[in-house]
Design a protein around this motif. Structure first.
Motif, mmCIF file in Angstrom:
data_model
loop_
_atom_site.group_PDB
_atom_site.id
_atom_site.type_symbol
_atom_site.label_atom_id
_atom_site.label_comp_id
_atom_site.label_asym_id
_atom_site.label_seq_id
_atom_site.Cartn_x
_atom_site.Cartn_y
_atom_site.Cartn_z
ATOM 1 N N ASP A 285 31.450 32.281 41.336
ATOM 2 C CA ASP A 285 32.402 33.003 40.476
ATOM 3 C C ASP A 285 33.785 33.122 41.108
ATOM 4 N N TYR A 286 33.806 33.271 42.433
ATOM 5 C CA TYR A 286 35.080 33.503 43.114
ATOM 6 C C TYR A 286 36.020 32.300 43.009
ATOM 7 N N ASP A 287 35.457 31.098 42.966
ATOM 8 C CA ASP A 287 36.293 29.901 42.791
ATOM 9 C C ASP A 287 37.042 29.965 41.466
ATOM 10 N N ILE A 288 36.333 30.401 40.421
ATOM 11 C CA ILE A 288 36.929 30.431 39.083
ATOM 12 C C ILE A 288 37.990 31.525 38.972
ATOM 13 N N VAL A 289 37.659 32.725 39.439
ATOM 14 C CA VAL A 289 38.606 33.845 39.329
ATOM 15 C C VAL A 289 39.864 33.574 40.143
ATOM 16 N N SER A 290 39.700 33.077 41.368
ATOM 17 C CA SER A 290 40.879 32.816 42.215
ATOM 18 C C SER A 290 41.751 31.727 41.607
ATOM 19 N N ALA A 291 41.113 30.744 40.948
ATOM 20 C CA ALA A 291 41.897 29.685 40.293
ATOM 21 C C ALA A 291 42.681 30.256 39.115
ATOM 22 N N MET A 292 42.045 31.083 38.310
ATOM 23 C CA MET A 292 42.731 31.656 37.141
ATOM 24 C C MET A 292 43.894 32.549 37.550
#
Length: 414
Positions: A285-292
């Motif tokens: 999940d952290y990959d997605i949130v940090s990218a957004m």
């Protein structure tokens, strides 16, 4: 490798103490593939609707294993012969049944990998672990794939009354604060039995089954198919699709190395190699949130606004009804957005779209829930129940939704 304590327990908010049954199970829990589940939300973006729903796939897998332990104890007490090796196989199969989930649980398989389900990826993880642990997961894999001779084993892992469903209903009900989804899982498990190599429920467990099916239906309408939750999940799918589309066009987007890999490559089941699996195992999940958090400043209108919607909970408006939305209505909403922001029809389609919601609490097509009567006969629970609504629960209910921007579209960033 860590040593296995004589008695290793984990404190769970739902069941209390969960005992780790063997060193092999302990080692699998300690493995980085399984530890990744601590960083995968059990319910995706449902916490946008239910703030308490921050529990993870790690919680759920351990809870399902606990219920499997209870099921094995129940069946053995009723004379069902289950060997120590078979016990461990069941525990491993249920422990790892969801290990293939990607970030935010379901969004990944509908966006940046091509029709690769989490079940397929779970199996790939299990096979990789089997190789690493000297073929000691072979029986668990057979059970998971429904290739083991004793068919009720697979039913305990994936069936109408499997330990997966019993845990997620109870757990999701607890963390969302929706009491209608509460099921007495351990009471239901105490009523399980085996007849003709199939899982059955003792006759006196009929009311527990009725409660389970009604709770499942209510949880789907109130939680899993909640219209705001559906919008959030659809937006996440579209964020990832747009990011992948832009990457294919040569746009450099900031993202972690592991997310970049899936944005730049078209991954199908056939191309899901050991290297791909290893990269997937580092994605959460952290990959997605940090990218957004970076994409909100993107030059692309679609990507930055979709990302901002999710991060700031400023979502699309959604309407649900019993009949499909006319294409001309969807087209009209898109044209308004196109005119206001000079968007292409393809770009506008990211913000205006329609879809279906389907709820079927009890599917009788592949497998029924059967009651074991005192005279030894087997009968389908829907026919035995004095509640007429169980027949209704076996019918699929379909609703239709349309998502589109709110009136205050001035908040969109050009």
């Amino acid at each position: 490798m860590k040593t296995f304590p004589k008695l290793k327990i984990i404190n769970d908010p739902i069941y209390g103490f969960i005992t780790i049954p063997s060193k092999l199970v302990f080692d699998l829990i300690e493995h980085r593939y399984f530890q990744r589940l601590r960083r995968i939300s059990q319910m995706g973006f449902s916490y946008i609707v239910y703030p308490g729903a921050h529990h993870t796939r790690f919680h759920h897998a351990l809870g399902a294993m606990f219920l499997m332990q209870k099921a094995v104890q129940t069946l053995k007490s009723k004379g069902v012969d289950i060997s120590t090796k078979e016990e461990e196989g069941l525990y491993i199969a249920i422990l790892l049944h969801d290990i293939g989930h990607g970030p935010f649980s379901h969004a990944m398989e509908n966006s940046i990998v091509e029709s690769v389900s989490h079940e397929h990826i779970s199996l790939l993880f299990m096979e990789a672990l089997n190789s690493e642990f000297n073929n000691r997961l072979a029986l668990a894999i057979k059970i998971f794939k429904d290739e083991y001779s004793r068919k009720f084993f697979h039913q305990l892992v994936s069936g109408q009354l499997d330990m997966d469903r019993l845990d997620y209903l109870k757990r999701d009900s607890f963390f969302t604060g929706v009491p209608e989804g509460t099921v007495n899982a351990q009471r239901l498990i105490a009523m399980l039995n085996v007849k003709n190599d199939a899982l059955v429920v003792d006759e006196k467990g009929i009311y527990s089954v009725e409660n389970f099916l009604v709770a499942r239906r209510l949880m789907y309408w109130q939680v899993y198919l909640h219209k705001t939750g559906i919008v959030a999940e659809q937006l996440l799918v579209r964020v990832l699709k747009r990011a992948k589309q832009l990457t294919a066009q040569g746009v450099e987007l900031h993202a972690s190395k592991n997310l970049q890999f899936f944005l730049k490559n078209n991954i199908t089941l056939d191309s899901f190699s050991e290297e791909v699996l290893d990269t997937f195992s580092k994605l959460d999940d952290y990959d997605i949130v940090s990218a957004m958090k970076v994409w909100v400043d993107s030059d692309d209108f679609v990507l930055k606004n979709l990302s901002a919607m999710l991060l700031n909970r400023d979502l699309l408006k959604v309407k649900v009804k019993s009949k499909p939305y006319l294409d001309k209505k969807v087209k009209s909403k898109r044209e308004k957005l196109m005119d206001k922001y000079q968007l292409s029809e393809e770009e506008a389609a990211y913000f205006v779209f329609s879809g279906t919601l389907q709820n079927q609490a009890y599917s009788m097509e592949k497998e029924t829930i059967n009651l074991l009567l005192k005279n030894g006969k087997i009968i389908d629970v829907a026919k035995a129940s004095d509640q007429l609504n169980l027949e209704a629960l076996s019918k699929s209910v379909v609703k239709y939704y349309m998502c589109y921007p709110k009136n205050n579209t001035d908040s969109y960033r050009d």
